[in-house]
Every structure is written in structure tokens, then in C-alpha cells.
Design a protein around this motif. Structure first.
Motif, PDB file in Angstrom:
ATOM      1  N   VAL A  33       0.860  -0.909  -0.043  1.00  0.00           N
ATOM      2  CA  VAL A  33       0.241  -0.527   0.194  1.00  0.00           C
ATOM      3  C   VAL A  33       1.709   1.179   0.212  1.00  0.00           C
ATOM      4  N   LEU A  34       1.830   0.852   0.123  1.00  0.00           N
ATOM      5  CA  LEU A  34       3.039   2.408   0.280  1.00  0.00           C
ATOM      6  C   LEU A  34       3.847   2.491  -0.622  1.00  0.00           C
ATOM      7  N   GLU A  80       6.734   7.044   0.047  1.00  0.00           N
ATOM      8  CA  GLU A  80       6.263   7.512   0.649  1.00  0.00           C
ATOM      9  C   GLU A  80       6.692   6.516   2.433  1.00  0.00           C
ATOM     10  N   GLU A 120       1.611  11.230   3.959  1.00  0.00           N
ATOM     11  CA  GLU A 120       0.850  10.576   2.403  1.00  0.00           C
ATOM     12  C   GLU A 120       0.490   9.136   2.530  1.00  0.00           C
ATOM     13  N   LYS A 168      -2.022   6.047   4.869  1.00  0.00           N
ATOM     14  CA  LYS A 168      -2.428   5.309   4.022  1.00  0.00           C
ATOM     15  C   LYS A 168      -2.228   4.432   4.786  1.00  0.00           C
ATOM     16  N   GLU A 200      -5.417   3.601   7.027  1.00  0.00           N
ATOM     17  CA  GLU A 200      -6.823   3.734   5.856  1.00  0.00           C
ATOM     18  C   GLU A 200      -6.836   1.713   6.107  1.00  0.00           C
TER      19      GLU A 200
END
Length: 188
Positions: A25-26, A30, A96, A100, A103
Motif C-alpha cells: 500500500v506504500l 512514502e 501520505e 495510507k 486506511e
């Protein structure tokens, strides 16, 4: 200080766009592990990559993925160097990236900000003579900013279930409000 060329900035962005193999997801940008890109010729590039910790098993996969992306972009030769100084810190994760993680159901690490490194208290050690007079106890990181918040309900009342979770850089916690377990990316 050397200013990056437009092509170096583009290559840095491409290398940083690679997904993290353990937390897809990263991106590596990030996560804050791609440190620099240097162009040596028109088609030879060197990338500095700092692992999240010295024994990180994902560093090889990250390097291969960066090489593939840059070779596909027209580079003839790509060298990915593992750089340990300055050491990576969880403060290097971008806002960010933190969003993430939350989430995705992982509590992001707390930021140390102006407080500096996580304090460490060293206590007595054991010797060949047996234990010292003072009992040994695990040392918890001091909460310098916010508590570890549940990524599901946002509750601040959580408990540590295990110092290690699916990877060494995460701990397993449970929210006392919604009772859901979750990973917490540990502060470094």
C-alpha cells in the motif's frame, strides 16, 4: 550541495514509485527509504536505498524492483547501494504514507518531531555471576506525542498484545473500545 538534474529528479520519482514488498500500500518514497539518485552517464544510474533496519529481508526485493523500473525507463546500468547512514527513522514516513497505513488498518508510528530520538534507559545486565540485585524488565518506548490510535475506530485506549507482528517492524495491539486487533508500525 549538488543540485539534481531534471533526469535525476525523474529517476528518483520513478524509483520512489516502487511499492514496498512488505506493505504494498506504500511506495518506497512514502516509506522514505529511497535517499538519492545519481546519474553517472546518460544511461548509468546509482540509487541510494536505506533499509528500515539493518537486517531487513525486503532490501533485496526493493533493489530488484528499482532496477527493473529504471532499466525499463531506458537506463543501461542501474546500481542500487544500501546506505546505512543516516539511519532510517519512522519519522521518514511521509504524511501520505501515514494516511495510507491508517486506511490499510495499520496504526502508523508516532512522530517524535522536535523531541528527538526515542529515549532509551539502560539497566543492569546479567553476568556469569547470575542476575544483578535489580530485576530486569522490558523497557517500553515513552509516548512523546499521541498515543497509538486504533486505525479502525480512532480510539486512543489500546493495549500491546505482542512486541512483534507479521514483520519485525510492527507490533500487535488491540483497541479497548472496539476490541479489534491491529498492527502498529513501531517507532524507530
Amino acid at each position: 550541495m549538488v543540485t539534481a538534474t531534471a533526469l535525476e529528479a525523474e529517476l528518483l520519482q520513478l524509483a520512489g514509485s516502487v511499492p514496498d514488498p512488505e506493505l504494498p500500500v506504500l511506495t518506497l518514497q512514502e516509506l522514505g527509504v529511497v535517499r538519492a539518485v545519481r546519474l553517472h552517464d546518460d544511461d548509468t544510474v546509482e540509487v541510494d536505498l536505506t533499509p528500515t533496519y539493518t537486517g531487513c529481508p525486503a532490501i533485496e526485493a526493493m533493489s530488484v524492483d528499482i532496477e527493473q523500473v529504471l532499466l525499463a525507463h531506458g537506463m543501461r546500468e542501474v546500481t542500487v547501494r544500501t546506505v546505512l547512514t543516516p539511519a532510517w527513522s519512522t519519522d521518514d514516513i511521509s504524511p501520505e504514507g501515514r494516511r495510507k497505513l491508517r486506511e490499510f488498518g495499520i496504526a502508523p508510528p508516532r512522530t517524535r518531531g522536535a523531541f528527538g530520538p526515542v529515549p532509551l534507559s539502560l539497566g543492569p545486565t546479567r553476568t556469569d555471576d547470575g542476575p544483578t540485585t535489580e530485576p530486569s524488565r522490558p523497557i517500553e518506548p515513552t509516548e512523546l506525542t499521541d498515543p497509538v490510535r486504533c486505525p479502525h475506530c480512532g480510539g486512543a485506549d489500546t493495549e500491546l498484545l505482542s512486541r512483534f507482528s507479521s514483520t519485525a517492524c510492527k507490533a500487535l495491539r488491540r483497541c479497548l473500545a472496539c476490541r479489534e486487533p491491529f498492527d502498529h508500525f513501531k517507532e524507530l
